[in-house]
Each structure stands twice: as C-alpha cells, then as structure tokens.
Design a protein around this motif. Structure first.
Motif, mmCIF file in Angstrom:
data_model
loop_
_atom_site.group_PDB
_atom_site.id
_atom_site.type_symbol
_atom_site.label_atom_id
_atom_site.label_comp_id
_atom_site.label_asym_id
_atom_site.label_seq_id
_atom_site.Cartn_x
_atom_site.Cartn_y
_atom_site.Cartn_z
ATOM 1 N N MET A 1 -27.894 -94.102 -40.190
ATOM 2 C CA MET A 1 -27.862 -92.843 -39.465
ATOM 3 C C MET A 1 -28.713 -92.983 -38.199
ATOM 4 S SD MET A 1 -28.660 -89.225 -41.122
ATOM 5 C CE MET A 1 -27.967 -87.772 -40.475
ATOM 6 N N GLY A 2 -28.163 -92.598 -37.071
ATOM 7 C CA GLY A 2 -28.846 -92.728 -35.786
ATOM 8 C C GLY A 2 -29.918 -91.666 -35.590
ATOM 9 N N ARG A 3 -30.749 -91.940 -34.618
ATOM 10 C CA ARG A 3 -31.803 -90.992 -34.258
ATOM 11 C C ARG A 3 -31.210 -89.757 -33.601
ATOM 12 N NH1 ARG A 3 -35.835 -94.310 -30.848
ATOM 13 N NH2 ARG A 3 -37.335 -94.951 -32.385
ATOM 14 N N ALA A 4 -31.831 -88.624 -33.850
ATOM 15 C CA ALA A 4 -31.404 -87.389 -33.194
ATOM 16 C C ALA A 4 -31.749 -87.474 -31.710
ATOM 17 C CB ALA A 4 -32.101 -86.194 -33.829
ATOM 18 N N LEU A 5 -30.887 -86.893 -30.890
ATOM 19 C CA LEU A 5 -31.146 -86.868 -29.452
ATOM 20 C C LEU A 5 -32.384 -86.030 -29.157
ATOM 21 C CD1 LEU A 5 -27.562 -86.327 -27.993
ATOM 22 C CD2 LEU A 5 -28.867 -88.445 -28.039
ATOM 23 N N THR A 6 -33.113 -86.422 -28.124
ATOM 24 C CA THR A 6 -34.266 -85.630 -27.698
ATOM 25 C C THR A 6 -33.774 -84.313 -27.109
ATOM 26 O OG1 THR A 6 -34.248 -86.550 -25.469
ATOM 27 C CG2 THR A 6 -35.571 -87.725 -27.127
ATOM 28 N N LEU A 7 -34.672 -83.350 -27.005
ATOM 29 C CA LEU A 7 -34.300 -82.075 -26.385
ATOM 30 C C LEU A 7 -33.840 -82.298 -24.947
ATOM 31 C CD1 LEU A 7 -36.997 -79.543 -27.681
ATOM 32 C CD2 LEU A 7 -34.616 -79.753 -28.373
ATOM 33 N N SER A 8 -34.509 -83.198 -24.256
ATOM 34 C CA SER A 8 -34.141 -83.496 -22.872
ATOM 35 C C SER A 8 -32.707 -84.031 -22.777
ATOM 36 C CB SER A 8 -35.134 -84.512 -22.300
ATOM 37 O OG SER A 8 -34.744 -84.907 -21.021
ATOM 38 N N LYS A 9 -32.338 -84.925 -23.682
ATOM 39 C CA LYS A 9 -30.968 -85.467 -23.675
ATOM 40 C C LYS A 9 -29.955 -84.397 -24.074
ATOM 41 C CE LYS A 9 -31.882 -90.280 -23.737
ATOM 42 N NZ LYS A 9 -32.267 -91.441 -24.462
ATOM 43 N N LEU A 10 -30.330 -83.533 -24.998
ATOM 44 C CA LEU A 10 -29.441 -82.426 -25.368
ATOM 45 C C LEU A 10 -29.243 -81.479 -24.188
ATOM 46 C CD1 LEU A 10 -30.604 -81.614 -29.007
ATOM 47 C CD2 LEU A 10 -28.369 -82.508 -28.319
ATOM 48 N N GLU A 11 -30.315 -81.211 -23.443
ATOM 49 C CA GLU A 11 -30.198 -80.360 -22.252
ATOM 50 C C GLU A 11 -29.230 -80.985 -21.249
ATOM 51 O OE1 GLU A 11 -33.830 -79.292 -20.300
ATOM 52 O OE2 GLU A 11 -34.331 -77.810 -21.817
ATOM 53 N N LYS A 12 -29.330 -82.284 -21.049
ATOM 54 C CA LYS A 12 -28.429 -82.976 -20.121
ATOM 55 C C LYS A 12 -26.977 -82.874 -20.584
ATOM 56 C CE LYS A 12 -31.517 -86.127 -17.837
ATOM 57 N NZ LYS A 12 -32.566 -87.026 -18.186
ATOM 58 N N LYS A 13 -26.772 -83.005 -21.901
ATOM 59 C CA LYS A 13 -25.414 -82.871 -22.444
ATOM 60 C C LYS A 13 -24.873 -81.460 -22.206
ATOM 61 C CE LYS A 13 -23.521 -84.757 -26.344
ATOM 62 N NZ LYS A 13 -23.427 -85.273 -27.711
ATOM 63 N N LEU A 14 -25.727 -80.471 -22.460
ATOM 64 C CA LEU A 14 -25.312 -79.089 -22.231
ATOM 65 C C LEU A 14 -25.053 -78.854 -20.751
ATOM 66 C CD1 LEU A 14 -24.688 -76.200 -22.950
ATOM 67 C CD2 LEU A 14 -27.162 -75.756 -23.117
ATOM 68 N N ASP A 15 -25.924 -79.358 -19.885
ATOM 69 C CA ASP A 15 -25.705 -79.215 -18.439
ATOM 70 C C ASP A 15 -24.332 -79.753 -18.046
ATOM 71 O OD1 ASP A 15 -28.177 -78.035 -17.902
ATOM 72 O OD2 ASP A 15 -29.118 -79.918 -17.281
ATOM 73 N N LYS A 16 -23.959 -80.913 -18.585
ATOM 74 C CA LYS A 16 -22.683 -81.544 -18.250
ATOM 75 C C LYS A 16 -21.503 -80.669 -18.696
ATOM 76 C CE LYS A 16 -20.022 -85.758 -19.210
ATOM 77 N NZ LYS A 16 -18.890 -85.132 -19.893
ATOM 78 N N GLU A 17 -21.521 -80.234 -19.951
ATOM 79 C CA GLU A 17 -20.416 -79.406 -20.475
ATOM 80 C C GLU A 17 -20.348 -78.061 -19.746
ATOM 81 O OE1 GLU A 17 -18.024 -80.293 -22.568
ATOM 82 O OE2 GLU A 17 -18.901 -82.241 -23.028
ATOM 83 N N PHE A 18 -21.504 -77.447 -19.547
ATOM 84 C CA PHE A 18 -21.575 -76.142 -18.886
ATOM 85 C C PHE A 18 -21.083 -76.247 -17.445
ATOM 86 C CE2 PHE A 18 -24.081 -72.937 -16.486
ATOM 87 C CZ PHE A 18 -23.606 -71.794 -17.103
ATOM 88 N N SER A 19 -21.557 -77.252 -16.725
ATOM 89 C CA SER A 19 -21.161 -77.449 -15.332
ATOM 90 C C SER A 19 -19.654 -77.647 -15.213
ATOM 91 C CB SER A 19 -21.894 -78.659 -14.751
ATOM 92 O OG SER A 19 -21.365 -79.002 -13.488
ATOM 93 N N GLU A 20 -19.112 -78.476 -16.093
ATOM 94 C CA GLU A 20 -17.663 -78.710 -16.050
ATOM 95 C C GLU A 20 -16.906 -77.401 -16.281
ATOM 96 O OE1 GLU A 20 -14.314 -81.055 -18.575
ATOM 97 O OE2 GLU A 20 -16.062 -82.237 -17.975
ATOM 98 N N TYR A 21 -17.338 -76.627 -17.260
ATOM 99 C CA TYR A 21 -16.673 -75.356 -17.546
ATOM 100 C C TYR A 21 -16.743 -74.414 -16.342
ATOM 101 C CZ TYR A 21 -15.561 -70.823 -19.419
ATOM 102 O OH TYR A 21 -14.993 -69.590 -19.599
ATOM 103 N N VAL A 22 -17.915 -74.254 -15.773
ATOM 104 C CA VAL A 22 -18.090 -73.342 -14.633
ATOM 105 C C VAL A 22 -17.184 -73.750 -13.473
ATOM 106 C CG1 VAL A 22 -19.735 -72.684 -12.814
ATOM 107 C CG2 VAL A 22 -20.422 -72.571 -15.208
ATOM 108 N N ARG A 23 -17.090 -75.049 -13.222
ATOM 109 C CA ARG A 23 -16.299 -75.527 -12.078
ATOM 110 C C ARG A 23 -14.802 -75.480 -12.344
ATOM 111 N NH1 ARG A 23 -17.741 -81.034 -11.291
ATOM 112 N NH2 ARG A 23 -18.507 -81.026 -13.413
ATOM 113 N N ARG A 24 -14.392 -75.519 -13.615
ATOM 114 C CA ARG A 24 -12.964 -75.547 -13.945
ATOM 115 C C ARG A 24 -12.364 -74.181 -14.269
ATOM 116 N NH1 ARG A 24 -11.885 -79.306 -18.746
ATOM 117 N NH2 ARG A 24 -9.730 -79.314 -18.042
ATOM 118 N N LYS A 25 -13.154 -73.258 -14.806
ATOM 119 C CA LYS A 25 -12.580 -72.038 -15.391
ATOM 120 C C LYS A 25 -11.798 -71.181 -14.402
ATOM 121 C CE LYS A 25 -16.787 -69.252 -15.197
ATOM 122 N NZ LYS A 25 -16.643 -67.917 -14.719
ATOM 123 N N ASP A 26 -12.190 -71.168 -13.129
ATOM 124 C CA ASP A 26 -11.484 -70.351 -12.145
ATOM 125 C C ASP A 26 -10.592 -71.177 -11.223
ATOM 126 O OD1 ASP A 26 -12.636 -67.954 -13.075
ATOM 127 O OD2 ASP A 26 -14.442 -68.318 -11.906
#
Length: 140
Positions: free
Chosen positions: A1-26
């Motif tokens: 079982m791999g190590r859990a991602l750090t909060l910083s890496k999770l924030e980066k993942k969320l930034d990526k998904e969120f940014s893509e959604y914001v730029r694509r939705k309209d």
C-alpha cells in the motif's frame, strides 16, 4: 500500500481538477470560452482560472463564484483586472455575493484531507460529465 499524498499534493490535485472545470464549464461546443474581464475568446486550455480573491485565501480558493475563465494577459500582466472582475461577479451573482466573497476572504479555513479528497472526487466527476460534450483536445 502506497503512502498517502501530502496535503500540499492533494491541494495541487484539487487545483488541477477545479481549474479544468472552471475553464471548460462555460465553453462552447468547440472548446472556446470568453475571458471574464475583457471578453476575448480562446480555447479553454489557453486561458487561466482567474481568481477575484487571490488563491492564497483558502476560504475562497475553490469557490466557483470567485473563479472564472480569464485570458492570460489579464490574469498575469494586468493584475487580474480586479475592477472588471468585481463588475462581472456583481452582474452574474449580485452585490450580496460580491460582499460575501469580500468578507469570506478574511475567514480562516483549515483544509483537511477529507475535504480535499471529497472536492477532488467532485470535480473529477464534473469533468467526466463535461467530457461527454466537450473534448479535452482542440478540434480544428
């Protein structure tokens, strides 16, 4: 079982998904979207997810009302064109939401692993829905 991602890496993942959604939705069927501050249209991958209240304020960082597609010129070189961004927020959501965002930016927001993971899943699902109508690759 791999190590859990750090909060910083999770924030980066969320930034990526969120940014893509914001730029694509309209975006239109060809993937083009208008800049919130100047109206210039460009392919969604060529624009930023501009923040009215800057990203360092975590209480508004992932608030969709605070973030909109913005051309790189306005976001990077014109300081975000805050006055025009404010007008756009007021036009779209009303004065109350604008004032709420202004107050919310001063609130402390403790980011938790559970929150980040939940939001990553949420935006991954929304992006998957967008895949049905809007390609991730540019169509010529």
């Amino acid at each position: 079982m791999g190590r859990a991602l750090t909060l910083s890496k999770l924030e980066k993942k969320l930034d990526k998904e969120f940014s893509e959604y914001v730029r694509r939705k309209d975006a239109d069927a060809t993937g083009f979207v208008g800049c919130v501050t100047c109206g210039a249209r460009d392919y969604w991958r060529q624009v930023d997810a501009g923040h009215f209240v800057k990203r360092q304020h975590r209480s508004t960082r992932w608030d969709e009302r605070n973030v909109a597609p913005q051309c790189r010129r306005d976001n990077h070189f014109m300081g975000g064109r805050q006055d025009d961004f404010a007008k756009a927020i007021i036009e779209k959501y009303g004065q109350e939401v604008f004032e709420e965002l202004m107050q919310k930016k001063y609130q402390t927001f403790k980011v938790t692993r559970a929150y980040l993971e939940e939001m990553i899943d949420h935006y991954k699902k929304l992006n998957a829905e967008l895949d049905k109508r809007l390609p991730r690759k540019e169509t010529k």
